[in-house]
Design a protein around this motif. Structure first.
Motif, short mmCIF file in Angstrom:
data_model
loop_
_atom_site.label_atom_id
_atom_site.label_comp_id
_atom_site.label_asym_id
_atom_site.label_seq_id
_atom_site.Cartn_x
_atom_site.Cartn_y
_atom_site.Cartn_z
N GLU A 1 0.93 -1.18 -0.01
CA GLU A 1 -0.07 -0.07 0.02
C GLU A 1 1.01 1.22 0.02
N VAL A 2 0.36 2.24 -0.78
CA VAL A 2 1.22 3.57 -0.78
C VAL A 2 0.64 4.70 -0.53
N HIS A 3 0.80 5.54 0.47
CA HIS A 3 0.13 6.77 0.84
C HIS A 3 0.93 8.00 0.01
N ALA A 4 0.44 8.66 -0.60
CA ALA A 4 1.11 9.63 -1.45
C ALA A 4 0.46 10.94 -1.12
N TYR A 5 1.61 11.99 -0.51
CA TYR A 5 1.21 13.10 -0.01
C TYR A 5 1.64 14.04 -1.01
N ILE A 6 1.00 14.74 -1.78
CA ILE A 6 1.38 15.80 -2.82
C ILE A 6 1.73 17.17 -2.32
N MET A 7 3.03 17.31 -2.14
CA MET A 7 3.69 18.53 -1.60
C MET A 7 3.71 19.79 -2.47
N GLU A 8 4.11 19.44 -3.86
CA GLU A 8 4.25 20.59 -4.91
C GLU A 8 3.83 19.84 -5.92
N GLY A 9 2.98 20.79 -7.05
CA GLY A 9 2.67 20.34 -8.34
C GLY A 9 1.32 20.08 -8.40
N GLU A 10 1.02 19.33 -9.49
CA GLU A 10 -0.33 19.04 -9.99
C GLU A 10 -0.09 17.70 -10.97
#
Length: 118
Positions: free
Chosen positions: A46-55
């Motif tokens: 399982e992967v938790h991805a937190y978008i810190m910058e960008g789109e």
């Protein structure tokens, strides 16, 4: 299982690290450079991805739905779930959190859709 999206989930790195600690996951930084996007694939973990910058956007291949994500959003991709990151115009910076610490060869190994049946 489906990809889960949590929009405007955090507003600072410290909030991300608190969530990582709460979930008992192992964080690392990952940067996606400009690209046309990835083909559908899956990971063993399982992967938790937190978008810190960008789109960018993520395709949930199970439903066929693409969802746009921006800084402050969190995406949870359950293990063995077909998905794909969409096009990246500039760059996207993520904090990725996994359930265990992995070596560089195992970290986020992209597996082919046909291998999902194995």
């Amino acid at each position: 299982m489906s990809v889960k999206f949590h929009h405007q989930f955090f507003s600072s790195l410290s909030e991300v690290m608190e969530d990582v600690q709460r979930n008992g996951t192992w964080p690392t930084t990952f940067v996606s450079l400009p690209s046309a996007g990835l083909d559908p694939h899956w990971h063993s973990e399982e992967v938790h991805a937190y978008i810190m910058e960008g789109e960018t956007d993520f395709l949930d291949a199970g439903t066929g739905v693409r969802t746009t994500v921006v800084a402050g959003d969190k995406v949870i991709v359950p293990a063995r779930t077909l998905h794909a990151e969409g096009a990246v115009k500039d760059k996207v910076v993520y904090i990725l959190a996994l359930p265990e610490a992995l070596d560089s060869e195992s970290f986020l190994k992209m597996r082919e859709p046909n291998d999902l049946q194995s």
